[in-house]
Motif scaffolding. Structure first.
Motif, PDB file in Angstrom:
ATOM      1  N   THR A 191     -13.849  10.167   0.778  1.00 25.38           N
ATOM      2  CA  THR A 191     -14.524  11.493   0.526  1.00 25.38           C
ATOM      3  C   THR A 191     -13.433  11.633   2.205  1.00 25.38           C
ATOM      4  O   THR A 191     -14.129  11.156   2.877  1.00 25.38           O
ATOM      5  N   TYR A 192     -12.692  13.208   1.589  1.00 26.57           N
ATOM      6  CA  TYR A 192     -11.641  13.308   3.155  1.00 26.57           C
ATOM      7  C   TYR A 192     -11.838  14.756   3.393  1.00 26.57           C
ATOM      8  O   TYR A 192     -12.240  15.417   1.759  1.00 26.57           O
ATOM      9  N   LEU A 193     -11.831  15.898   4.278  1.00 30.34           N
ATOM     10  CA  LEU A 193     -11.947  16.670   4.320  1.00 30.34           C
ATOM     11  C   LEU A 193     -10.600  17.307   4.711  1.00 30.34           C
ATOM     12  O   LEU A 193      -9.760  16.888   6.058  1.00 30.34           O
ATOM     13  N   THR A 194      -9.823  18.832   4.882  1.00 30.81           N
ATOM     14  CA  THR A 194      -8.755  18.944   4.848  1.00 30.81           C
ATOM     15  C   THR A 194      -9.660  19.989   6.546  1.00 30.81           C
ATOM     16  O   THR A 194     -10.346  20.263   6.611  1.00 30.81           O
ATOM     17  N   ASP A 195      -7.793  19.871   6.987  1.00 35.67           N
ATOM     18  CA  ASP A 195      -8.187  20.209   8.885  1.00 35.67           C
ATOM     19  C   ASP A 195      -7.807  21.894   8.324  1.00 35.67           C
ATOM     20  O   ASP A 195      -7.756  22.049   7.618  1.00 35.67           O
ATOM     21  N   PHE A 249     -11.415  17.991  -6.291  1.00 36.80           N
ATOM     22  CA  PHE A 249     -10.948  19.200  -4.345  1.00 36.80           C
ATOM     23  C   PHE A 249     -11.929  20.357  -4.723  1.00 36.80           C
ATOM     24  O   PHE A 249     -12.450  20.609  -6.103  1.00 36.80           O
ATOM     25  N   LYS A 250     -13.001  20.286  -3.738  1.00 35.57           N
ATOM     26  CA  LYS A 250     -13.660  21.306  -4.385  1.00 35.57           C
ATOM     27  C   LYS A 250     -14.678  21.921  -2.783  1.00 35.57           C
ATOM     28  O   LYS A 250     -14.090  21.449  -1.317  1.00 35.57           O
ATOM     29  N   LYS A 251     -14.730  23.075  -2.641  1.00 32.30           N
ATOM     30  CA  LYS A 251     -15.226  23.791  -2.225  1.00 32.30           C
ATOM     31  C   LYS A 251     -15.871  24.749  -2.025  1.00 32.30           C
ATOM     32  O   LYS A 251     -15.363  25.657  -3.389  1.00 32.30           O
ATOM     33  N   ALA A 252     -17.257  25.319  -1.455  1.00 32.22           N
ATOM     34  CA  ALA A 252     -17.966  26.226  -2.491  1.00 32.22           C
ATOM     35  C   ALA A 252     -17.062  27.674  -2.152  1.00 32.22           C
ATOM     36  O   ALA A 252     -16.213  28.209  -1.243  1.00 32.22           O
ATOM     37  N   GLY A 253     -17.590  28.247  -3.495  1.00 32.58           N
ATOM     38  CA  GLY A 253     -16.694  29.855  -3.845  1.00 32.58           C
ATOM     39  C   GLY A 253     -15.341  29.208  -4.035  1.00 32.58           C
ATOM     40  O   GLY A 253     -15.155  30.341  -4.977  1.00 32.58           O
ATOM     41  N   ALA A 311       0.704  -1.255  -0.040  1.00 33.11           N
ATOM     42  CA  ALA A 311       0.136  -0.281   0.158  1.00 33.11           C
ATOM     43  C   ALA A 311       0.696   1.430  -0.164  1.00 33.11           C
ATOM     44  O   ALA A 311       1.869   0.805   0.546  1.00 33.11           O
ATOM     45  N   GLY A 312       0.022   2.474  -0.496  1.00 29.03           N
ATOM     46  CA  GLY A 312       0.937   3.905  -0.819  1.00 29.03           C
ATOM     47  C   GLY A 312      -0.310   4.335  -0.030  1.00 29.03           C
ATOM     48  O   GLY A 312      -0.840   4.172   0.540  1.00 29.03           O
ATOM     49  N   ASN A 313       0.560   5.988   0.157  1.00 25.14           N
ATOM     50  CA  ASN A 313      -0.534   7.133   0.785  1.00 25.14           C
ATOM     51  C   ASN A 313      -0.174   8.372   0.831  1.00 25.14           C
ATOM     52  O   ASN A 313       1.020   8.056  -0.667  1.00 25.14           O
ATOM     53  N   ILE A 314      -1.033   9.330   0.270  1.00 28.61           N
ATOM     54  CA  ILE A 314      -1.232  10.671  -0.215  1.00 28.61           C
ATOM     55  C   ILE A 314      -1.384  11.218   0.449  1.00 28.61           C
ATOM     56  O   ILE A 314      -2.064  11.665   2.205  1.00 28.61           O
ATOM     57  N   THR A 315      -0.375  12.887   1.217  1.00 21.75           N
ATOM     58  CA  THR A 315      -0.644  13.291   1.845  1.00 21.75           C
ATOM     59  C   THR A 315      -0.563  14.971   0.991  1.00 21.75           C
ATOM     60  O   THR A 315       0.024  14.465  -0.201  1.00 21.75           O
ATOM     61  N   GLY A 316      -1.077  15.793   1.841  1.00 19.23           N
ATOM     62  CA  GLY A 316      -1.323  17.246   0.696  1.00 19.23           C
ATOM     63  C   GLY A 316      -1.650  18.573   2.327  1.00 19.23           C
ATOM     64  O   GLY A 316      -2.716  18.087   2.684  1.00 19.23           O
ATOM     65  N   THR A 317      -1.430  19.440   1.300  1.00 18.23           N
ATOM     66  CA  THR A 317      -2.029  20.960   2.267  1.00 18.23           C
ATOM     67  C   THR A 317      -2.721  21.367   0.695  1.00 18.23           C
ATOM     68  O   THR A 317      -2.522  21.574  -0.603  1.00 18.23           O
ATOM     69  N   VAL A 318      -3.532  21.887   0.753  1.00 22.61           N
ATOM     70  CA  VAL A 318      -5.080  22.763   0.167  1.00 22.61           C
ATOM     71  C   VAL A 318      -5.004  24.202   0.721  1.00 22.61           C
ATOM     72  O   VAL A 318      -4.968  24.395   1.341  1.00 22.61           O
ATOM     73  N   TYR A 319      -4.421  25.209  -0.609  1.00 22.06           N
ATOM     74  CA  TYR A 319      -4.847  26.592  -0.103  1.00 22.06           C
ATOM     75  C   TYR A 319      -4.962  27.389  -1.149  1.00 22.06           C
ATOM     76  O   TYR A 319      -5.849  27.032  -1.779  1.00 22.06           O
ATOM     77  N   SER A 320      -6.016  28.537  -0.586  1.00 17.67           N
ATOM     78  CA  SER A 320      -6.722  29.274  -1.609  1.00 17.67           C
ATOM     79  C   SER A 320      -5.503  30.845  -2.589  1.00 17.67           C
ATOM     80  O   SER A 320      -4.809  30.626  -1.748  1.00 17.67           O
ATOM     81  N   SER A 379      -9.711  24.780   4.632  1.00 15.66           N
ATOM     82  CA  SER A 379      -9.773  23.890   5.883  1.00 15.66           C
ATOM     83  C   SER A 379     -10.859  23.587   4.978  1.00 15.66           C
ATOM     84  O   SER A 379     -11.649  24.151   4.547  1.00 15.66           O
ATOM     85  N   GLY A 380     -11.453  22.409   5.288  1.00 12.94           N
ATOM     86  CA  GLY A 380     -12.728  22.126   4.719  1.00 12.94           C
ATOM     87  C   GLY A 380     -13.355  22.125   3.356  1.00 12.94           C
ATOM     88  O   GLY A 380     -14.611  22.062   3.115  1.00 12.94           O
ATOM     89  N   VAL A 381     -11.968  21.706   2.568  1.00 12.80           N
ATOM     90  CA  VAL A 381     -11.852  21.430   1.294  1.00 12.80           C
ATOM     91  C   VAL A 381     -12.591  19.695   1.429  1.00 12.80           C
ATOM     92  O   VAL A 381     -11.682  19.028   1.859  1.00 12.80           O
TER      93      VAL A 381
END
Length: 195
Positions: free
Chosen positions: A143-147, A166-170, A113-122, A129-131
């Motif tokens: 489905t995962y949510l960013t912290d 990657f989805k977030k309102a707005g 197995a492998g993993n994916i980690t990351g960070t989402v910016y505006s 957060s909440g992406v």
């Protein structure tokens, strides 16, 4: 009357069995090596075989005494080379010369197995957060949510290529493809643009 002569005891068996021949070893997993060899012969009878494995100091240590001509040595360390010899024994305790020496390496540890980690910016406002981070693994959608730090982590997924959404309102939805290999963690950074 002539006394009956006491029968002489049979001569002690001092003949050792022949050495086991054709010792072979097959690493069947990361922790087991299977051994087999040709049977020894003896003037009376072969009663068993002693299996010796070398330790870290290259000293041979007896790991088993068995009656058959095959043995599975378990509890070994992955990707490690072990050497073996086998000796035959008979009922009088005579021990043969050693078989041929065989060296074999256990299989590597299985990482599947492998993993994916990351960070989402505006785009311009720091971390998001909440992406909603969506990924399809096999037949299931996860489905995962960013912290609060914009971070997400997807762990223990089989090797392969995945589409992440990657989805977030707005914000404008962004899709990317990520290739995951076994035993590795892919770290990604995503920037979402405001609508």
């Amino acid at each position: 009357p002539t006394p009956t002569p006491t029968p002489m005891p049979p001569p002690a068996d001092t003949t050792a069995p022949t050495a086991p021949a054709n010792l072979t070893a097959n690493p069947v997993s990361s922790s087991q090596i299977n051994l087999s060899w040709s049977p020894s012969t003896d003037n009376v009878a072969v009663t068993g075989y002693q299996i010796f494995r070398n330790d870290v100091n290259r000293n041979y240590v007896k790991v088993a005494t068995i009656a058959t001509t095959s043995f599975g040595d378990t509890g070994l360390t992955a990707s490690t080379t072990y050497s073996y010899i086998v000796r035959a024994i008979d009922g009088a305790g005579n021990v043969s010369e050693p078989s041929n020496t065989i060296s074999v390496t256990t299989q590597p540890a299985q990482v599947t197995a492998g993993n994916i980690t990351g960070t989402v910016y505006s785009s311009g406002d720091g971390v998001l957060s909440g992406v909603r981070v969506s990924i399809k693994v096999g037949t299931s959608n996860k489905t995962y949510l960013t912290d609060s730090k914009g971070a997400f982590s997807i762990t223990n997924i089989p090797p392969g290529t995945y589409s992440l959404s990657f989805k977030k309102a707005g914000y404008i939805t962004q899709d990317i493809n990520i290739n995951v290999t076994s035993g590795t963690t892919r770290t990604i950074t995503i920037t979402l643009s405001k609508r």
